[in-house]
Write a protein that holds these residues in place. Structure first.
Motif, PDB file in Angstrom:
ATOM      1  N   ASN A  53       0.851  -1.181   0.000  1.00 26.77           N
ATOM      2  CA  ASN A  53       0.000   0.000   0.000  1.00 26.77           C
ATOM      3  C   ASN A  53       0.893   1.239   0.000  1.00 26.77           C
ATOM      4  O   ASN A  53       1.659   1.438   0.935  1.00 26.77           O
TER       5      ASN A  53
ATOM      6  N   ARG B 156       0.891   3.690   3.249  1.00 26.66           N
ATOM      7  CA  ARG B 156       1.183   3.290   4.632  1.00 26.66           C
ATOM      8  C   ARG B 156       2.641   2.878   4.773  1.00 26.66           C
ATOM      9  O   ARG B 156       3.224   2.310   3.856  1.00 26.66           O
TER      10      ARG B 156
ATOM     11  N   GLN C 125       2.067  -1.753   7.855  1.00 22.15           N
ATOM     12  CA  GLN C 125       1.472  -2.836   7.079  1.00 22.15           C
ATOM     13  C   GLN C 125       1.812  -4.196   7.671  1.00 22.15           C
ATOM     14  O   GLN C 125       1.031  -5.140   7.556  1.00 22.15           O
TER      15      GLN C 125
ATOM     16  N   ASP D 149      -0.776  -4.480  10.222  1.00 24.36           N
ATOM     17  CA  ASP D 149      -2.061  -4.848   9.599  1.00 24.36           C
ATOM     18  C   ASP D 149      -2.108  -6.351   9.344  1.00 24.36           C
ATOM     19  O   ASP D 149      -3.132  -7.001   9.568  1.00 24.36           O
ATOM     20  N   LEU D 150      -0.979  -6.870   8.857  1.00 28.72           N
ATOM     21  CA  LEU D 150      -0.905  -8.306   8.574  1.00 28.72           C
ATOM     22  C   LEU D 150      -1.098  -9.105   9.865  1.00 28.72           C
ATOM     23  O   LEU D 150      -1.874 -10.062   9.908  1.00 28.72           O
TER      24      LEU D 150
ATOM     25  N   ARG E  79      -2.569  -8.186  12.685  1.00 28.78           N
ATOM     26  CA  ARG E  79      -3.945  -8.080  13.199  1.00 28.78           C
ATOM     27  C   ARG E  79      -4.894  -8.927  12.373  1.00 28.78           C
ATOM     28  O   ARG E  79      -5.819  -9.527  12.909  1.00 28.78           O
ATOM     29  N   SER E  80      -4.666  -8.991  11.064  1.00 27.29           N
ATOM     30  CA  SER E  80      -5.537  -9.799  10.219  1.00 27.29           C
ATOM     31  C   SER E  80      -5.447 -11.272  10.579  1.00 27.29           C
ATOM     32  O   SER E  80      -6.381 -12.024  10.347  1.00 27.29           O
ATOM     33  N   HIS E  81      -4.300 -11.667  11.113  1.00 28.48           N
ATOM     34  CA  HIS E  81      -4.124 -13.077  11.463  1.00 28.48           C
ATOM     35  C   HIS E  81      -4.160 -13.289  12.974  1.00 28.48           C
ATOM     36  O   HIS E  81      -3.629 -14.278  13.474  1.00 28.48           O
TER      37      HIS E  81
ATOM     38  N   PHE F   7       7.352 -10.165   3.925  1.00 27.46           N
ATOM     39  CA  PHE F   7       5.910 -10.297   4.160  1.00 27.46           C
ATOM     40  C   PHE F   7       5.455 -11.743   3.983  1.00 27.46           C
ATOM     41  O   PHE F   7       4.567 -12.206   4.687  1.00 27.46           O
TER      42      PHE F   7
END
Lengths: 334, 329
Positions: A115, A118, A123, A126-127, A129-131, A177
């Protein structure tokens, strides 16, 4: 959750692809991009998938994740990842969790895989928190470790935006990532295509090193026979959406069975030696008409074609330990 | 420090631009046929004044000599602007232009700013949904709503709403910005009357600008959806809600500039709506000024629009450097 990271499992995971079909819907009708592929990806090994542009290798990679972008569509088949199940039939939420967590993916266009608005560090969070990673501090620490291992100034990179990094740095960030959640299976889709020779070499070196350290199962997709020969344990050759040949790298390089593989190997230019030793493969990849026809996909360009090649398509058959080929010229077909 | 220097440069350039536009409108307005001072002079003569009396009266009223050559009037005008003096109105019998404009501006700000913000928020949200669900019926219906509302002219929309809600069903009051029987001030009956009178004009403005925002946002989102990093975040298993945030953040950038400029153009008023609903805003003021050849009022109103657009442009640039790190230095 923190313990989850510490107790890394060192069991490499394999992937079984069965009868996978993916086609692209166009106004002229469906064009098959991956046509009935059967392939076992050995756990703990680097499997190189090689083919020209349009051979379906990138589509195959996306299909492994069940994220084929429109207008592509998976028609049938299964992709069973050890410990997860069939990527094509598990529910959406489990599939999302498998992405990133179990299956890491490094993009062909990793240059733009972030992105732009950001910071890299944000990021990574974000990764996490998504997991549902509870210990985000530990996650950042792991990200820093990985970046440091790849020769980057981790603190600076995490505070940067994508546009502040060079191409080679972005590609390494893309690898970070793919690995930061400790994925066991990593798919690299042309990871070095957009890089200059020096960055290319260092990125490949990183891939090899991390693969060994983490006992990963690595799938390396490339159009560059040199890259695959250098890195992969096994080679799979794709042509027109189908598998043409596979085997251990030494075997395939030393004794290519399919005329297409033979052509590919002859086409590798070498730094030492005259340039005209590299022989370009004549002709063009199959068009949609050829994909629909009955004959062998390679028949039109094949220097060794037989009358039968224009009439029916050779099946993909085993010709020895882990060795498969689809050609009428190879013993076992008659 | 560097930012302050840049800001200073921009403001200086802005002032030069305002003066350039002021000069342009000064001459443009005077190219219009008809001469209001002569008209007033003739009117006073008709009322029975002597020519000398009439001349004195006119001079007193407008504060300038009607027989000065144009270039002298121009220099005087620019000098006055630099002293923030916009002159006196002709049609309002010598009231300072700045007072008239400041009296009309709040009505326009209530009307247009509310409508602008409402249509922007709703339009952007609808645009995101329409783009993400563009293959489903929801998306088609949203897109269609945008196209239809975008296609209806503002005055048709205004008349339609007025007809439906003030004549067919008498839900809202028609005409005037508030009930004239009430005393303006911070009291409840006045404020509620104000709000009830504002609903239809604000709705008219919002409905007719909604389509533009929605369609622009939709196409912007579709562009972003094709970007590599969206596919990449899906492949990394990023949560849907986070993905939508990524998409919206990236897609809204081009709309920022348009939004800031719209705020600037707000000071041009919304002539059709103000006319239909009888709002004493800047649009009606401008219309009145043009109809009565009120040069000082006209140039004053144009100057306000110019300054507002230029200021909002400078503001948009700086806002952009906050929301988009690629613009920062």
């Amino acid at each position: 959750m923190a313990a989850e990271f510490e107790a890394r499992d060192f069991h490499a995971r394999g992937v079984q692809i069965r009868n996978l079909r993916v086609s692209y819907q166009t106004p002229q009708g469906d064009i098959p991009a991956v046509n009935g592929v059967n392939l076992s990806i050995a756990p703990g090994k680097i499997t190189g998938i090689i083919g020209e542009s349009g051979s379906g290798k990138s589509t195959l990679a996306m299909a492994l994740m069940n994220t084929v972008p429109r207008p592509g569509r998976i028609i049938s088949g299964s992709v069973v990842v050890d410990g997860i199940g069939d990527m094509l039939t598990i529910d959406k939420e489990s599939r999302r969790r498998a992405h990133g967590r179990h299956l890491g993916f490094v993009f062909q266009a990793s240059q733009n895989s972030l992105n732009p608005l950001r910071r890299i560090g944000a990021q990574v969070l974000d990764l996490g928190r998504s997991h549902n990673v509870k210990d985000l501090r530990a996650l950042i620490k792991r990200a820093k470790e990985l970046l440091g291992k790849m020769g980057l100034n981790a603190d600076r990179v995490l505070l940067s935006y994508q546009h502040e990094l060079s191409g080679g740095m972005r590609q390494r960030v893309g690898i970070m990532f793919a690995l930061v959640l400790d994925a066991r299976v990593v798919i690299l889709d042309e990871p070095t295509t957009a890089l200059d020779m020096l960055s290319q070499a260092s990125v490949l070196q990183i891939v090899r090193q991390i693969h060994q350290e983490r006992h990963l199962t690595t799938v390396l997709i490339s159009h560059d026979m040199g890259v695959v020969a250098d890195l992969a344990d096994n080679v799979v050759v794709m042509y027109g959406g189908e598998l043409a040949e596979q085997g251990s790298t030494e075997e395939v390089l030393a004794h290519p069975l399919h005329p297409y593989t033979q052509g590919l190997i002859k086409a590798i230019p070498r730094i030492s030696g005259p340039l005209d030793q590299a022989v370009a493969l004549p002709g063009l990849p199959p068009d949609s008409a050829a994909l629909m026809a009955h004959g062998c996909l390679f028949a039109g360009r094949c220097p060794k074609r037989l009358p039968v090649c224009g009439e029916s398509r050779p099946t993909y058959e085993s010709v020895g330990q882990g060795r498969y080929v689809a050609c009428f010229r190879v013993a076992g077909h008659d | 420090m560097q930012i302050l220097i840049r800001l200073g440069k921009r403001i200086l350039a802005g002032i030069v631009m305002v003066l350039a536009v002021a000069s342009f409108t000064f001459f443009l307005v005077r190219l219009m046929p008809g001469n209001p001072v002569a008209a007033k002079y003739n009117e006073l003569i008709l009322r029975g004044m002597t020519p000398v009396q009439a001349m004195d009266q006119v001079r007193m009223m407008y504060g300038f000599m009607p027989h000065q050559p144009l270039w002298q009037q121009y220099l005087l005008y620019i000098n006055q602007i630099l002293h923030l003096n916009l002159g006196r109105s002709i049609s309002y019998d010598g009231v300072p232009v700045i007072h008239i404009i400041l009296g009309a501006a709040p009505w326009t700000i209530i009307l247009v700013l509310t409508g602008l913000i409402a249509s922007f928020v709703v339009g952007v949200l609808a645009g995101v949904i329409a783009a993400i669900k563009r293959t489903s019926p929801t998306g088609s219906v949203l897109s269609l709503s945008g196209s239809i509302l975008h296609g209806i002219p503002q005055f048709v929309m205004g008349l339609f709403l007025a007809y439906v809600f003030t004549t067919l069903w008498v839900i809202f009051p028609f005409g005037a910005p508030y009930n004239a029987a009430l005393t303006p001030g911070l009291n409840w009956p006045f404020i509620s009357s104000l709000v009830r009178h504002a609903v239809l004009p604000v709705a008219t403005y919002a409905l007719s600008s909604y389509g533009g925002w929605m369609l622009t946002m939709k196409s912007s989102v579709i562009t972003v959806l094709g970007d590599d990093f969206i596919l990449a975040s899906e492949v990394r298993g990023i949560k849907m809600s986070t993905q939508v945030k990524y998409i919206a953040h990236n897609a809204i950038l081009p709309l920022f500039t348009v939004f800031a400029l719209s705020i600037g153009f707000m000071f041009g008023g919304s002539i059709f709506i103000e006319d239909i609903f009888d709002y004493p805003g800047l649009g009606n003021l401008l219309l009145h000024a043009i109809n009565s050849r009120d040069y000082p009022l006209m140039t004053g109103a144009f100057l306000l629009i110019t300054a507002a657009v230029i200021i909002s442009n400078i503001f948009a640039d700086f806002l952009y450097s906050v929301v988009d790190p690629r613009i920062r230095r």
